[in-house]
Every structure is written in C-alpha cells, then in structure tokens.
Design an enzyme around this catalytic site. Structure first.
Site, PDB file in Angstrom:
ATOM      1  N   ASP A 123      61.138  -6.976  -3.653  1.00 40.65           N
ATOM      2  CA  ASP A 123      61.625  -8.270  -4.041  1.00 40.65           C
ATOM      3  C   ASP A 123      62.943  -8.430  -4.597  1.00 40.65           C
ATOM      4  O   ASP A 123      63.433  -7.650  -5.389  1.00 40.65           O
ATOM      5  CB  ASP A 123      60.744  -8.554  -5.359  1.00 40.65           C
ATOM      6  N   ASP A 183      50.990 -10.469  -2.289  1.00 36.79           N
ATOM      7  CA  ASP A 183      52.319 -10.937  -3.445  1.00 36.79           C
ATOM      8  C   ASP A 183      51.261 -11.194  -4.614  1.00 36.79           C
ATOM      9  O   ASP A 183      50.322 -11.836  -4.655  1.00 36.79           O
ATOM     10  CB  ASP A 183      52.996 -12.188  -3.127  1.00 36.79           C
ATOM     11  N   LYS A 184      51.928 -10.752  -5.784  1.00 34.52           N
ATOM     12  CA  LYS A 184      51.411 -11.039  -7.108  1.00 34.52           C
ATOM     13  C   LYS A 184      50.040 -10.160  -7.320  1.00 34.52           C
ATOM     14  O   LYS A 184      49.048 -10.626  -7.734  1.00 34.52           O
ATOM     15  CB  LYS A 184      51.056 -12.583  -7.404  1.00 34.52           C
ATOM     16  N   LYS A 235      55.990  -5.953 -10.724  1.00 32.72           N
ATOM     17  CA  LYS A 235      54.950  -5.278 -10.244  1.00 32.72           C
ATOM     18  C   LYS A 235      55.213  -4.586  -8.664  1.00 32.72           C
ATOM     19  O   LYS A 235      56.460  -4.359  -8.112  1.00 32.72           O
ATOM     20  CB  LYS A 235      53.602  -6.196 -10.007  1.00 32.72           C
ATOM     21  N   GLN A 271      65.276  -7.339  -8.203  1.00 29.04           N
ATOM     22  CA  GLN A 271      64.253  -6.840  -8.966  1.00 29.04           C
ATOM     23  C   GLN A 271      63.591  -5.549  -8.860  1.00 29.04           C
ATOM     24  O   GLN A 271      63.511  -4.762  -9.631  1.00 29.04           O
ATOM     25  CB  GLN A 271      62.997  -8.018  -8.992  1.00 29.04           C
ATOM     26  N   ASP A 319      53.985  -5.243  -5.386  1.00 25.85           N
ATOM     27  CA  ASP A 319      53.130  -5.975  -4.305  1.00 25.85           C
ATOM     28  C   ASP A 319      53.074  -5.431  -3.186  1.00 25.85           C
ATOM     29  O   ASP A 319      54.276  -4.880  -2.598  1.00 25.85           O
ATOM     30  CB  ASP A 319      54.068  -7.322  -4.050  1.00 25.85           C
ATOM     31  N   ASP A 367      57.573 -13.941  -2.910  1.00 23.47           N
ATOM     32  CA  ASP A 367      58.823 -13.525  -3.277  1.00 23.47           C
ATOM     33  C   ASP A 367      59.280 -12.342  -2.843  1.00 23.47           C
ATOM     34  O   ASP A 367      60.335 -11.854  -3.244  1.00 23.47           O
ATOM     35  CB  ASP A 367      59.164 -13.739  -4.820  1.00 23.47           C
ATOM     36  N   ASP A 368      58.394 -11.605  -2.073  1.00 21.98           N
ATOM     37  CA  ASP A 368      58.982 -10.185  -1.391  1.00 21.98           C
ATOM     38  C   ASP A 368      59.423 -10.382  -0.105  1.00 21.98           C
ATOM     39  O   ASP A 368      58.790 -11.178   0.883  1.00 21.98           O
ATOM     40  CB  ASP A 368      57.634  -9.533  -1.492  1.00 21.98           C
ATOM     41  N   TYR A 390      57.089  -0.861 -17.026  1.00 24.33           N
ATOM     42  CA  TYR A 390      56.830  -1.918 -16.168  1.00 24.33           C
ATOM     43  C   TYR A 390      58.324  -2.340 -15.847  1.00 24.33           C
ATOM     44  O   TYR A 390      58.693  -2.785 -16.887  1.00 24.33           O
ATOM     45  CB  TYR A 390      55.809  -3.002 -16.621  1.00 24.33           C
ATOM     46  N   TYR A 428      66.254 -16.012  -8.925  1.00 32.82           N
ATOM     47  CA  TYR A 428      65.473 -15.387  -9.889  1.00 32.82           C
ATOM     48  C   TYR A 428      64.990 -13.940  -9.659  1.00 32.82           C
ATOM     49  O   TYR A 428      64.501 -13.501  -8.402  1.00 32.82           O
ATOM     50  CB  TYR A 428      64.073 -16.135 -10.270  1.00 32.82           C
ATOM     51  N   HIS A 451      59.479 -16.925  -9.374  1.00 30.08           N
ATOM     52  CA  HIS A 451      58.941 -15.836  -8.640  1.00 30.08           C
ATOM     53  C   HIS A 451      58.192 -16.613  -7.315  1.00 30.08           C
ATOM     54  O   HIS A 451      57.263 -15.950  -6.939  1.00 30.08           O
ATOM     55  CB  HIS A 451      57.863 -14.991  -9.491  1.00 30.08           C
TER      56      HIS A 451
HETATM   57  P1  13P Z   1      60.902 -13.563 -17.481  1.00 29.65           P
HETATM   58  O1  13P Z   1      60.062 -13.372 -18.693  1.00 29.65           O
HETATM   59  O2  13P Z   1      61.810 -12.790 -17.136  1.00 29.65           O
HETATM   60  O3  13P Z   1      61.242 -15.105 -17.216  1.00 29.65           O
HETATM   61  O4  13P Z   1      59.623 -13.513 -16.355  1.00 29.65           O
HETATM   62  C1  13P Z   1      58.435 -14.062 -16.352  1.00 29.65           C
HETATM   63  C2  13P Z   1      57.785 -13.343 -15.215  1.00 29.65           C
HETATM   64  O5  13P Z   1      57.201 -14.019 -14.474  1.00 29.65           O
HETATM   65  C3  13P Z   1      57.785 -11.888 -15.111  1.00 29.65           C
HETATM   66  O6  13P Z   1      56.938 -11.201 -14.204  1.00 29.65           O
HETATM   67  P1  13P Z   2      56.333 -10.812  -8.864  1.00 27.31           P
HETATM   68  O1  13P Z   2      55.874  -9.240  -9.075  1.00 27.31           O
HETATM   69  O2  13P Z   2      55.825 -11.146  -7.557  1.00 27.31           O
HETATM   70  O3  13P Z   2      58.071 -10.731  -8.913  1.00 27.31           O
HETATM   71  O4  13P Z   2      55.812 -11.484  -9.801  1.00 27.31           O
HETATM   72  C1  13P Z   2      56.306 -11.615 -11.016  1.00 27.31           C
HETATM   73  C2  13P Z   2      55.253 -12.287 -11.928  1.00 27.31           C
HETATM   74  O5  13P Z   2      54.416 -11.763 -12.776  1.00 27.31           O
HETATM   75  C3  13P Z   2      55.368 -13.730 -11.667  1.00 27.31           C
HETATM   76  O6  13P Z   2      54.271 -14.455 -12.638  1.00 27.31           O
HETATM   77 MG    MG Z   3      59.529 -11.799  -8.241  1.00 21.92          MG
HETATM   78 MG    MG Z   4      56.135 -10.577  -5.357  1.00 16.62          MG
END
Ligand code: 13P
Ligand code: 13P
Ligand code: MG
Ligand code: MG
Length: 366
Positions: free
Chosen positions: A12, A132-133, A233, A95, A235, A53-54, A230, A91, A19
């Site tokens: 990502d 993803d997710k 994640k 990551q 994916d 988003d990957d 953490y 965003y 995301h």
């Molecule tokens: P932030 O708390 O960095 O905005 O991210 C929220 C989120 O989706 C993290 O996985």
């Molecule tokens: P990603 O692990 O796909 O970046 O998602 C983060 C997240 O928790 C969005 O809610």
């Molecule tokens: Mg992401």
């Molecule tokens: Mg992802």
C-alpha cells in the site's frame, strides 16, 4: 528444462480518497518502471494491478525466489511511488514501507510477497489473487477448500492425478514456526489449526507428486508483528497453479463463492464478508469495504503471461456479491459489538486503555 519464477509483490503506497483505491498515475509509473526492467532482461513479463488501495506487481523471471535483484526492483519501485504519493498528497503515502534502506530481501520491510519457482508444464494455467481490507489468514478458508475439500474440488475424488491429496505448510505467525501437514490423512489436525486464521496461516501447498511440485503460495508477512505494533494491516496475495494434477480453474474459483467472514474491515478492526470483484470494482466504499478479492488467470509460457483474464468479472459471481452485501448489512447492524468488531486483542485501533485508565479506581465489588 529451465525454471520460471512468478513473483507477486505488493504494498500500500498511498490511495485516494482515504483507503479507497490506488491513484492511477502510481500504477502507470509502476508499469513504466517494470517495462524498463523487462527491456533490460531482468524480467520476462509483468502486470500491474490493484486490489483496492494496494499496488500489486506481478513479475515473471528466471532468478528464483527471494532474488535480491527482483526484490530490490520491487522495493525501488515502491520507494519511487511512495515519493510521488507524498507529492500528490495521497492518503497513507508509503504506508507499507517500514524502513528506508533495502537489505537484500523485502521480507520484513513491509511489502507482501507470494512467489514460487516452477518447472512449466506444456500448458501452465496460473491464478493469482489479491485481497484488500483483510489479513493473510483470509486465504485459509479458500485454500483449504481448493486443495482438501472434496465438496469443493471434485477432482480430489474423481481425478487419479489429485486423488492422493496435497501437503500444506502452515505458519504459526506468533512464533514464526512452520509445520507441514498432509491431507486427507491429517485433515482434522490441519483444520484444528487453520480454523484460527489470526494465528495459523497456510503459507504454501505442495502436490504429493514430486514431478508437479508446488501448488500454491500465500503472502504471510504480518505487518503488526514485523513492526512490533500495528502499522496498517497486511492485505495478502496468493499464486495458485491449476489443472492437470492441480484443481481446475473452476474448482479454484468455487472456493470464493461463500463470502466467508474475514478480519480486517474498517480500521483493521472489524469482520466482514469477503466479496469477489472484478478489477473495475476493486475500490472500497462501504465502511471502507467490504473486504474484497480480485483474481487474474493466465497461461504461462516460457515466463510470458498469455491471455490474462479478470476472473471475477463474471455474472456467475453476481449472486455471491449480492449475498456478501446482505451479510455486510447484517454484520454492520451490530455496530461496535463483537463479532462485528474484532475482539480486543485483534483490533488495530483501541481506546480501551484510556477508558480503563479513566475509571481505574472506580470499579467496585458490587
Ligand atoms: P487515520 O486514523 O490515520 O485517519 O486512519 C483511519 C484508518 O482507516 C486506518 O486504518
Ligand atoms: P488498508 O489496510 O487497506 O490500508 O486499510 C486501512 C483501514 O483500516 C481502512 O479502514
Ligand atoms: Mg491503505
Ligand atoms: Mg489495503
């Protein structure tokens, strides 16, 4: 006979908005850079695609698994894209890039890797998946079904070339240990472990026919454990071989028709149904999901990717998607209650320590 390596390396690098989906110019840049590597003879072939988003780099070459050259190529591309992502203001830019310096192998640096070296059969169907997710253990259910469940894979019963079964290499992700179990003989032992996908993850599968060799590989790079905390994640991606001694393409895809529940939705802290989607619909809207899986199938010929097909771009998965959305409604209605929300130990975000601190001395005996 020369051997071909298939390397699927993902990270990502940043997305928009939030995301939801990889920003298209990042993928175009990755394509340009991989095209150069192909012209220079390092790669035989490649494809770039996204799962939400990957950013996924699918590469074929003759350098074997864990090749420093190939991993460095992927790492440099991700670093380059990470720089662009910061400039675009995407965003979560960079990551999944947890360090600044490449140290010979991307393992433990953030990206996920699924790669295998095979001796190509005269016709070699390959299926790759990217989710993803969610988390690597999300592959446990479908991979078990593909290679061990005769109700999913008819070939296990009726094809003499599959009838002996397969060997599963599983990983205890908390202790970094591996165990090989053979199916059908040790099926119940296997299920006792991989039924806990947040702890035991299927890493690879092998045919019992040594001439055929490896059948599948799944990325198991658990970011939370790599970083000691953490940081987003993990994916996962996977590469699966098909037909002629391996499950048929349709048997492989059949394992994705449940919309099985996986961990990692919204903030890495919720459960949801895994929805198989075409590349076109690989973006996360609802509650940052639901968790999704995309799949590409192709024939591999001397390392060339021949006739790639977007396998979930298929009306026969429409009802799976419909059901996954219904399951999503049902589980979302639980709001902050488990099992919609993950148990405390598995959440990526938690306010619990603060809440407990606030009421530290206020719990009474009655
Ligand atoms: P932030 O708390 O960095 O905005 O991210 C929220 C989120 O989706 C993290 O996985
Ligand atoms: P990603 O692990 O796909 O970046 O998602 C983060 C997240 O928790 C969005 O809610
Ligand atoms: Mg992401
Ligand atoms: Mg992802």
């Amino acid at each position: 006979m020369t051997k071909t390596t298939i390397s699927l390396i993902k990270a990502d690098i940043g997305s928009s908005p939030g995301h939801v989906v990889v920003y298209e110019p990042l993928m175009e840049k990755a394509e340009e850079l991989l095209e150069k590597a192909k012209e220079n003879g390092l790669l035989i072939d490649f494809m770039v695609f996204n799962a939400g988003d990957d950013t996924n780099l699918l590469m074929t070459h003759e350098k074997g698994v864990n090749s420093e050259e190939i991993h460095k190529l992927a790492w440099d591309i991700f670093m380059d894209l990470g720089k662009d992502a910061r400039e675009y203001g995407l965003y979560g830019a960079g990551q999944d890039l947890l360090t600044d310096t490449f140290s010979g192998n991307v393992k433990g640096m953030g990206p996920g890797v699924a790669e295998m070296e095979i001796e190509e059969r005269p016709a070699e169907p390959i299926i790759v998946f990217a989710m993803d997710k969610t988390e690597p253990g999300a592959f446990n259910y479908p991979i078990f079904n593909i290679f061990a469940n005769p109700f999913n894979t008819a070939g296990l019963v009726i094809d003499p070339k599959l009838h002996e079964g397969f060997k599963f290499n599983i990983m205890d992700i908390y202790h970094n240990k591996y165990l090989s179990l053979s199916c059908p003989e040790q099926m119940y032992d296997l299920l006792a472990l991989v039924g806990a996908p947040g702890h035991y993850v299927i890493k690879s599968v092998f045919s019992k026919n040594e001439e055929l060799g490896q059948a599948a590989v799944i990325s198991t790079d658990k970011l939370s454990l790599i970083a000691g905390k953490y940081v987003g994640k993990d994916d996962p991606v996977a590469v699966v071989r098909s037909q002629s001694g391996f499950p048929a393409v349709g048997e492989v895809l059949e394992a994705f028709t449940l919309g099985h529940l996986v961990s990692g939705w919204m903030r890495g802290s919720h459960r949801g149904p895994l929805m198989p989607v075409s590349l076109e619909y690989s973006q996360n809207g609802r509650f940052d999901g639901p968790p999704r899986v995309v799949s590409l199938g192709f024939q591999l010929k001397n390392g060339k990717i021949v006739g790639p097909v977007d396998l979930f771009d298929d009306v026969s998965f429409d009802h799976v998607r419909r059901r996954a959305n219904e399951i999503a409604d049902y589980i979302r209605a639980h709001g902050p209650f488990e099992p919609s929300r993950l148990p405390l130990s598995e959440m990526e975000y938690t306010t619990l320590p603060e809440v407990l601190k606030k009421f530290e001395n206020m719990f009474t005996d009655e």
